[in-house]
Each structure stands twice: as structure tokens, then as C-alpha cells.
Design an enzyme around this catalytic site. Structure first.
Site, PDB file in Angstrom:
ATOM      1  N   LEU A 132       0.808  -1.208   0.000  1.00  0.00           N
ATOM      2  CA  LEU A 132       0.000   0.000   0.000  1.00  0.00           C
ATOM      3  C   LEU A 132       0.842   1.260   0.000  1.00  0.00           C
ATOM      4  O   LEU A 132       0.349   2.337  -0.263  1.00  0.00           O
ATOM      5  CB  LEU A 132      -0.883   0.032   1.251  1.00  0.00           C
ATOM      6  CG  LEU A 132      -1.879  -1.098   1.366  1.00  0.00           C
ATOM      7  CD1 LEU A 132      -2.632  -0.990   2.679  1.00  0.00           C
ATOM      8  CD2 LEU A 132      -2.852  -1.038   0.221  1.00  0.00           C
ATOM      9  N   HIS A 133       2.084   1.098   0.320  1.00  0.00           N
ATOM     10  CA  HIS A 133       2.892   2.277   0.576  1.00  0.00           C
ATOM     11  C   HIS A 133       3.818   2.529  -0.599  1.00  0.00           C
ATOM     12  O   HIS A 133       4.703   1.742  -0.852  1.00  0.00           O
ATOM     13  CB  HIS A 133       3.686   1.992   1.853  1.00  0.00           C
ATOM     14  CG  HIS A 133       4.279   3.210   2.467  1.00  0.00           C
ATOM     15  ND1 HIS A 133       4.558   3.285   3.801  1.00  0.00           N
ATOM     16  CD2 HIS A 133       4.662   4.371   1.940  1.00  0.00           C
ATOM     17  CE1 HIS A 133       5.076   4.464   4.063  1.00  0.00           C
ATOM     18  NE2 HIS A 133       5.154   5.149   2.948  1.00  0.00           N
ATOM     19  N   ALA A 134       3.619   3.615  -1.278  1.00  0.00           N
ATOM     20  CA  ALA A 134       4.349   3.842  -2.523  1.00  0.00           C
ATOM     21  C   ALA A 134       5.851   3.876  -2.344  1.00  0.00           C
ATOM     22  O   ALA A 134       6.596   3.237  -3.065  1.00  0.00           O
ATOM     23  CB  ALA A 134       3.891   5.136  -3.154  1.00  0.00           C
TER      24      ALA A 134
END
Lengths: 92, 589
Positions: free
Chosen positions: A14-16
Site C-alpha cells: 500500500l505504501h508507494a
């Protein structure tokens, strides 16, 4: 071949930023590197495949590297996934 | 979701969803992205090898273009925007994507652009395909615009076409169906766009984030209604009321300007009281601070001469985004506020998640009683990564020495000790990483759980200061859910038990000599302020819009008379009696 299993502490899916850093790091090594979650496997050098695994914090994943500097590669990538040692309270 | 236009003399109103608040006006500029054909005109011509060559050239060129954008964004310090574009860059070199496209060329005999489009479309449908938890759905659906942005760019490069962006020579309100991230960045950075109207998009799409970070009032989700707007229509856009007025009548202009004036006249009243301190009529100096959720609220308050930030509700930094802010980003935000109030305390409350507040990218755990569940510091200690990142960011941002940390929902001394240990570890890590930080970081606690308020002395050794969260305290003490509409009447701060409890808390904190500030709703209720001051509290923290009013009120009050009325209220047994007494007191002040 070197394989390690690790509990993910960063929200890779989810975390770019961690995803980008992870893939950039993977691409620094010549060997083939795979990352697997449950029964799905992906090329660790491919950001699109990595995201498709939808890896979240606390997911158990396997890292596999084949070839030149395989041990270093797995080690380096593990570092990116494990920001701090497991602690009891962190398990909930 | 779509408004019903009123038609009369070309004047009408449209409604939309909020993208970014604020008021904007100007001539409408309609922009429609020219339709790009989705593929090659003729299919593949020539040898497959040639097309592979064309592919590589196109990808290189596209990568160069993106590289320039990333560089500019990074120079401007727009890290979040640059991450969006970096993601697109990585797709261009993604070995799996490149391999699949080449396969399309070599094995399926597709032209380079057709092979590319096929793979991009496959990626997009993978993203929107299966349904995982709803939170990650939003995230992945959000990525779709990145893929589309990239696809259009590469196709354009294949055709050797320049970017088809609108020429903006004068200020306008831009009206369009949607903007890709790179379009938004380019267009909004021209400085010509006063307001933005989008047909599509939810409130957190990339283009909206980009508009918001540039403070451009934006409305989204108008759908087909955008077709009603024509080039040259004069638009009044109210990003907070979520409406657009086309070709306004004189009356509507006046109303619109009035809204602007209201927002501006507030500043003027504030200006006149600005240099006056919150001192009671008999000379008692009350510390008056503000509660904020985001740094934007602070700009107004700066004019007001606040005594500091009583609570910074940081969860709002984490919400309404697609991923958590990293240490770097948080440090920058905390630092910016720290620098704005150099000689005042800025109290940062660590992430208070749970109960009614969730992070979109963190799956909420179902709890039967969320307000009694894993929230506040409990959540923080169960998700130490988040807490540590926040603490490290605060340490790094505190070079001015005016930041403090408050822990929410503290129930046990052990929790505070654990956090102190964590802060120690954080400092160790920061040293190793070579980041400078301030080793002095005062640590305080929210007093909102009754057990903590009841035995304040237990917390004196571990806590440097206290903040009384009356909203939750009242809820827990009276056993009534704050979020229940039918119980609102029950949750009165004038309940005799609450009044007595507050008196005891005030006594305990005065005796201990540790400052206690009141930061709940009660601090900004005019009827409650004389009571609080009368009970002995000397620090209040209120929402910015209430600051001046409460300052004005404090200046009218006589503290020794407040003492008297507080004593009288403590002796009463019914809320209505208490309220009546306080009302009378106020009328006579």
C-alpha cells in the site's frame, strides 16, 4: 539459491515509497529475485508485479534469489522489509 | 451527487463534491483532452525487430520527460507529487511489462503501440479486478489514473506528438472531465488556474491532492453537469459550500463576496483584539491556546497571538491520503509549525486512531465497543512502526526546542514509561542514521480516562504536563456514548459529578504544580469558561474560530468572582440549576 522468510513491517503493497525503494534495490543486483506471498509469486524487480501481491504489514513473505550475489541481495531486501525487530506488542 | 440546475437568464447553480475548499471566481475555460486513437493506424509494418526498437525509443523518451518533471518537483520540495511520477517511471522500466510488450510484438505480431496498450489495459484490469478489503480497493483504483497517464504519454511519444495541454494565457476556472497526475501538475503550476471543476474523481484522487497542495479550490464529481458550463461563463466556485454559480446575478455576487468578507472580517475583529492578552478583569493571566488538526489552520491563528498549540490532532495528517506520511515528510510538517511559533509550546498529540477514526490504508479491526477498544496509545503501542516514525519525525523537527508530545488515552503509567523507552531508542537510531535531533522532548499525557484523572499523582513522575480531554472524560465518566445522537443531552459538562470531578482534578494539578490545560469542547463553551476558571484552571485550548470570542470573554471575567460562582455550582445537584446560575453570572459580568 538463497531463500529467506520474513514478516513484513512496512506496508509494501500500500505504501508507494517502500515499494519504489524495494524495487530499485532489487534492480541493483544481477541475480534473479522472486518475492512470494502465500501461493503467489512475483519478480521483485517489477513494481507492477510487486504491487499485485498486495503485501501488507504483518504479511509473511518469502524472498528467493538465484545467481550472482544471491545472499547479499536477499539480505539487502530483507533490511528494507524489516524496520525493527519483532516485539510482542507489535504482533497485535 | 449531481446538482439540479436552475435555469434563468443563463444563471444557474451546480453542486459537486468537495475537492479542495476555498472561494474562487473567474471565466470558465473548458478543456477536453483530444481523443487519442488507442493504437497504431496500420498495425505493424516492417520487421518485429524494428518495432522493438521503436518501443525502446518511445519508452526512453517518455522516461526522459518524466525524469524532467520529477526533477522539477523535487527541486520545489514537492515530494509527494514526485512519488506519483516516480511510480510511472518505474513502470517504464518494469521488466515484466517490457517483456510482455515485446512478446506482443514478437509473438503476436502486434505493432509496438498496440502491444503496449494491450499490456497497460491488462494491468489496469488487474488492479480493478478482484475485490480485496475496501481500503486497498481505493488505493489500487487510484493507481489506474497513473497507468492511464503513462499510456497516453507513451502513445503520444510514439506518434511524435507534442503534449496536448491547454494554453492558459489568462486566469480562469478550469473545467474538465478529469486530469491525469502529470496534466494536473503541469496545468496547475502555470499559476493561471484560480479554481478547478472536474466531472469525475473522488475527493482523494491524485489530481485533487495536487490541487489541494496548491490551495486551488476544487469541486469534483459533477458528472455530465460540466457540459452545462460553456467557455466564458463567469463562475463563482465555493469549495466549502460545494457549489458553483454560473453567470451570477448581482445578488449572488453580493452573497459570494459576503462569504469572502465574512471570512475576511473575522481577521479584522481578531486584529483589534490581537495585541490584547487574555487577562481577566482582575489581572489573572490565562494561557489561551488553540487546537488544530492541520497546519493550514495555523495561519489564521498566527494573527491572533495565541499562547501556543494546545493540541495538534495529528491523525488528520494520516487520513485523507493513500499512504502514511513517512518520517521525512512528517518532520517537515512539524518543523514548519514549530518555526511559525518559535517561542510557544506546540503540543503534538500522537496518532489517536480507533473508535470513530480510521486510516484508509489500515484495515480497521472490528471491535464491539470501539471507544473502549484499542485506540489512542493502545493503538500506538500495538503499531510501533507508526508511533516510532512519528516520534522520530518530531525529534528531528524539534530543533527550535518548542515541540512537546502528548499521548492520547493513557490508562497506565507503564504506557508512558514504554514510550519514554521508545523515544530513547529513536534517538539511538537517529544518531546512527546521522540525523540531527533535539534530545529534549517533553512528554505529557491526555487526561481523558477517568482512572487517570482520579489518580493523577501516579502520573506525576512520568509526565511533564497534562491536557484534559473533557469530551472523552465526560463520555467515560457518565457512561454515555459521545457518538449517540440520543444521548447528547446526557453528556452535559454541568452534570454535578463532572463539576466535582473537575474540581478535584484542578486541586490535584495545582497541588502538584504541573500545568493542566483543558482542550475539549468545554473550553470553548461560554457558559463553562467561568466555571473552569473559577475551579482554578489556567490554561485553555480552543478551536481557532473560537479564539477571539473566548479571549474577549476572559477579559470580561473577574477571577475571584468566578471562584465564588464555581463553589456555588459545586453545591448544586442538577445540571439545569448549574446552567442557570452560570448564565446569570455571565449576564452580570
Amino acid at each position: 539459491m538463497v531463500e529467506k522468510e520474513v514478516r513484513v513491517w512496512t506496508r509494501l503493497g500500500l505504501h508507494a515509497r517502500p515499494a519504489i525503494l524495494f524495487v530499485q534495490k532489487a534492480n541493483e543486483f544481477a541475480c534473479h529475485i522472486r518475492i512470494a506471498k502465500a501461493d503467489k509469486e512475483a519478480n521483485a524487480k517489477s513494481i507492477s508485479q510487486l504491487l499485485s501481491l498486495k503485501i501488507r504489514q504483518n504479511d509473511q513473505i518469502q524472498l528467493r534469489a538465484y545467481g550472482e550475489e544471491e545472499a547479499e541481495a536477499v539480505e539487502a531486501l530483507m533490511q528494507l522489509l524489516v524496520q525493527e525487530p519483532c516485539s510482542d506488542a507489535g504482533d497485535s | 451527487m449531481q446538482g439540479t440546475p436552475r435555469r434563468s437568464d443563463g444563471e444557474m447553480k451546480l453542486c459537486g463534491l468537495k475537492g479542495c475548499g476555498g472561494l474562487a471566481e473567474g471565466r470558465a475555460k473548458i478543456w477536453q483532452r483530444p481523443l487519442t486513437e488507442s493504437g497504431s493506424k496500420h498495425g505493424r509494418r516492417g520487421a518485429p525487430r524494428e518495432d522493438v526498437g521503436r518501443l525502446e525509443e518511445a519508452l526512453d523518451r517518455a522516461s526522459e520527460e518524466l525524469g524532467k518533471i520529477v526533477q522539477r518537483l523535487q527541486e520545489e520540495g514537492r515530494t509527494e507529487d514526485s512519488l506519483i511520477i516516480q511510480f510511472q517511471q518505474m513502470l517504464l522500466v518494469d521488466p515484466e511489462i517490457v517483456r510482455a510488450v515485446k512478446e506482443g510484438i514478437l509473438e503476436d505480431e502486434l505493432a509496438a503501440e498496440d502491444a503496449f496498450v494491450r499490456v497497460m489495459r491488462q494491468q489496469i484490469s488487474n488492479l480493478t479486478g478482484e475485490g480485496p478489503n475496501s481500503d486497498s480497493e481505493d488505493y489500487f483504483a487510484g493507481r489506474v489514473s497513473d497507468y492511464q497517464d503513462l499510456m497516453r504519454r507513451v502513445l503520444r511519444v510514439f506518434r511524435g506528438q507534442p503534449t496536448s495541454l491547454p494554453r492558459l494565457r489568462e486566469p480562469c476556472v478550469l473545467v474538465t472531465d478529469e486530469l491525469t497526475p502529470t496534466e494536473a501538475i503541469y496545468i496547475l503550476d502555470t499559476g493561471m488556474v484560480r479554481g478547478l471543476v472536474l466531472g469525475r474523481g473522488g475527493g482523494t484522487s491524485h489530481s485533487v491532492l495536487i490541487a489541494t497542495s496548491r490551495s486551488i479550490p476544487t469541486l469534483v464529481g459533477l458528472g455530465d453537469d460540466i457540459k452545462i458550463i460553456h467557455n466564458g461563463d463567469y463562475l463563482l466556485l465555493d469549495g466549502d459550500a460545494c457549489e458553483i454559480c454560473l453567470n451570477p446575478t448581482k445578488e449572488e455576487m453580493a452573497i459570494f463576496e459576503g462569504r469572502g468578507k465574512d471570512r475576511r472580517s473575522r481577521y479584522r475583529i481578531l486584529e483589534s483584539l490581537k495585541d490584547l492578552p487574555p487577562v481577566t478583569a482582575d489581572g489573572a493571566r490565562i494561557q489561551l491556546k488553540v487546537n488544530i488538526a492541520s497546519p493550514e489552520e495555523l495561519d489564521e491563528s498566527l494573527i491572533l497571538g495565541i499562547d501556543g498549540i494546545g493540541i495538534w490532532r495529528t491523525e488528520f495528517l494520516f487520513m485523507e491520503r493513500e499512504w502514511e506520511p513517512n518520517e521525512e515528510e512528517q518532520a517537515g510538517i512539524y518543523r514548519s509549525v514549530s518555526e511559525k511559533l518559535p517561542d510557544k509550546w506546540v503540543d503534538i498529540r500522537t496518532l489517536d486512531i480507533g473508535s470513530d477514526k480510521h486510516l484508509p490504508y489500515h484495515p480497521p479491526v472490528r471491535e464491539p465497543n470501539p471507544s473502549l477498544g484499542v485506540r489512542g496509545i493502545r493503538f500506538g503501542l500495538a503499531h510501533r512502526n507508526l508511533l516510532k516514525t512519528q516520534l522520530k519525525a518530531i525529534l528531528r523537527a524539534n530543533l527550535g526546542g518548542n515541540l512537546r508530545v502528548i499521548l492520547p488515552m493513557v490508562t497506565m503509567v507503564e504506557e508512558v514509561r514504554l514510550v519514554r523507552e521508545m523515544i530513547g531508542h529513536c534517538m539511538g537510531e537517529l544518531e546512527k542514521e546521522g540525523h540531527s535531533f533535539n534530545p529534549q522532548l517533553p512528554l505529557g499525557i491526555m487526561v481523558e480516562v477517568p482512572s487517570t484523572a482520579y489518580a493523577l499523582d501516579l502520573f506525576l513522575p512520568v509526565s511533564d504536563f497534562f491536557s484534559l480531554g473533557t469530551n472523552d472524560l465526560i463520555q467515560y465518566f457518565l457512561g454515555a456514548d459521545r457518538q449517540s445522537e440520543s444521548l447528547q443531552d446526557l453528556l452535559s459538562p454541568f452534570h454535578p459529578s463532572i463539576v466535582r470531578f473537575l474540581r478535584d482534578i484542578a486541586d490535584a494539578s495545582l497541588k502538584a504544580g504541573k500545568p493542566m490545560s483543558i482542550c475539549g469542547e468545554m473550553a470553548s463553551q461560554t457558559l463553562a469558561v467561568p466555571l473552569l476558571i473559577g475551579l482554578g484552571f489556567e490554561q485553555l485550548s480552543v478551536p481557532p474560530p473560537m479564539f477571539t470570542e473566548i479571549k474577549g470573554l476572559i477579559r470580561r471575567l473577574d477571577r475571584s468572582r468566578c471562584h465564588q460562582v464555581a463553589e456555588e455550582v459545586c453545591a448544586l445537584s442538577e445540571r439545569e440549576e448549574a446552567k442557570a446560575l452560570l448564565l446569570e453570572f455571565l449576564n452580570n459580568s
